[in-house]
Design a protein around this motif. Structure first.
Motif, PDB file in Angstrom:
ATOM      1  N   SER A 223       0.852  -1.182   0.000  1.00 47.33           N
ATOM      2  CA  SER A 223       0.000   0.000   0.000  1.00 47.33           C
ATOM      3  C   SER A 223       0.890   1.235   0.000  1.00 47.33           C
ATOM      4  CB  SER A 223      -0.906   0.002   1.230  1.00 47.33           C
ATOM      5  OG  SER A 223      -1.755  -1.128   1.206  1.00 47.33           O
ATOM      6  N   VAL A 224       0.452   2.266  -0.705  1.00 42.18           N
ATOM      7  CA  VAL A 224       1.216   3.501  -0.853  1.00 42.18           C
ATOM      8  C   VAL A 224       0.298   4.668  -0.517  1.00 42.18           C
ATOM      9  CG1 VAL A 224       2.597   4.895  -2.448  1.00 42.18           C
ATOM     10  CG2 VAL A 224       2.483   2.410  -2.750  1.00 42.18           C
ATOM     11  N   ARG A 225       0.814   5.644   0.249  1.00 42.68           N
ATOM     12  CA  ARG A 225       0.030   6.837   0.573  1.00 42.68           C
ATOM     13  C   ARG A 225       0.946   8.050   0.655  1.00 42.68           C
ATOM     14  NH1 ARG A 225      -1.477   6.109   6.996  1.00 42.68           N
ATOM     15  NH2 ARG A 225       0.622   6.498   7.789  1.00 42.68           N
ATOM     16  N   ASP A 226       0.333   9.218   0.625  1.00 40.48           N
ATOM     17  CA  ASP A 226       1.031  10.495   0.800  1.00 40.48           C
ATOM     18  C   ASP A 226       1.143  10.750   2.301  1.00 40.48           C
ATOM     19  OD1 ASP A 226       1.813  13.154   1.014  1.00 40.48           O
ATOM     20  OD2 ASP A 226       0.415  13.858  -0.510  1.00 40.48           O
ATOM     21  N   SER A 227       2.351  10.909   2.816  1.00 39.22           N
ATOM     22  CA  SER A 227       2.528  11.085   4.258  1.00 39.22           C
ATOM     23  C   SER A 227       1.895  12.375   4.777  1.00 39.22           C
ATOM     24  CB  SER A 227       4.012  11.045   4.630  1.00 39.22           C
ATOM     25  OG  SER A 227       4.678  12.151   4.067  1.00 39.22           O
TER      26      SER A 227
ATOM     27  N   ASP B  17      -1.015  13.376   3.980  1.00 42.56           N
ATOM     28  CA  ASP B  17      -2.453  13.132   4.053  1.00 42.56           C
ATOM     29  C   ASP B  17      -2.691  11.670   4.442  1.00 42.56           C
ATOM     30  OD1 ASP B  17      -5.184  13.360   3.871  1.00 42.56           O
ATOM     31  OD2 ASP B  17      -5.233  13.403   1.683  1.00 42.56           O
ATOM     32  N   PRO B  18      -2.322  11.281   5.685  1.00 43.39           N
ATOM     33  CA  PRO B  18      -2.397   9.872   6.083  1.00 43.39           C
ATOM     34  C   PRO B  18      -3.806   9.290   6.112  1.00 43.39           C
ATOM     35  CG  PRO B  18      -1.896  11.238   7.979  1.00 43.39           C
ATOM     36  CD  PRO B  18      -1.833  12.126   6.769  1.00 43.39           C
ATOM     37  N   HIS B  19      -4.822  10.130   6.147  1.00 47.10           N
ATOM     38  CA  HIS B  19      -6.203   9.631   6.140  1.00 47.10           C
ATOM     39  C   HIS B  19      -6.825   9.741   4.754  1.00 47.10           C
ATOM     40  CE1 HIS B  19      -5.975   9.165  10.418  1.00 47.10           C
ATOM     41  NE2 HIS B  19      -5.577  10.413  10.533  1.00 47.10           N
ATOM     42  N   GLY B  20      -6.012  10.130   3.786  1.00 46.50           N
ATOM     43  CA  GLY B  20      -6.486  10.250   2.415  1.00 46.50           C
ATOM     44  C   GLY B  20      -6.455   8.914   1.701  1.00 46.50           C
ATOM     45  N   GLY B  21      -6.401   8.973   0.407  1.00 51.27           N
ATOM     46  CA  GLY B  21      -6.423   7.767  -0.413  1.00 51.27           C
ATOM     47  C   GLY B  21      -5.178   6.920  -0.258  1.00 51.27           C
TER      48      GLY B  21
END
Length: 80
Positions: A53-57, A59-63
């Motif tokens: 899984s990959v996310r933008d740090s 926006d941790p509650h984002g997509g």
């Protein structure tokens, strides 16, 4: 075996939990990717046996983008 550091992990209720509050939560330990830079452009990854899984740090509650191991290898190879 040493226990993993989970203080910054994201906990999610498992799909195996039931309506009688017999719940199981699973943790995804997020790690800052080596592709992140010093200017706040950070990508975090959580690797399990079946998915990455990959996310933008920022926006941790984002997509969250979830990839199979093969797709993750292809993505990383394309970044070189």
């Amino acid at each position: 075996m040493n226990a993993p550091e989970l203080s910054h992990a994201t906990w999610r209720k498992s799909s195996y939990s039931d309506a009688d509050h017999n719940c199981v939560e699973v943790a995804f330990p997020w790690h800052t990717s080596s592709y992140s830079d010093a200017h706040g452009n950070c990508v975090e990854v959580a690797v399990t046996e079946r998915v990455t899984s990959v996310r933008d740090s920022k926006d941790p509650h984002g997509g969250v983008l979830t990839l199979t191991p093969a797709a993750w290898r292809t993505f990383c190879a394309a970044q070189r």
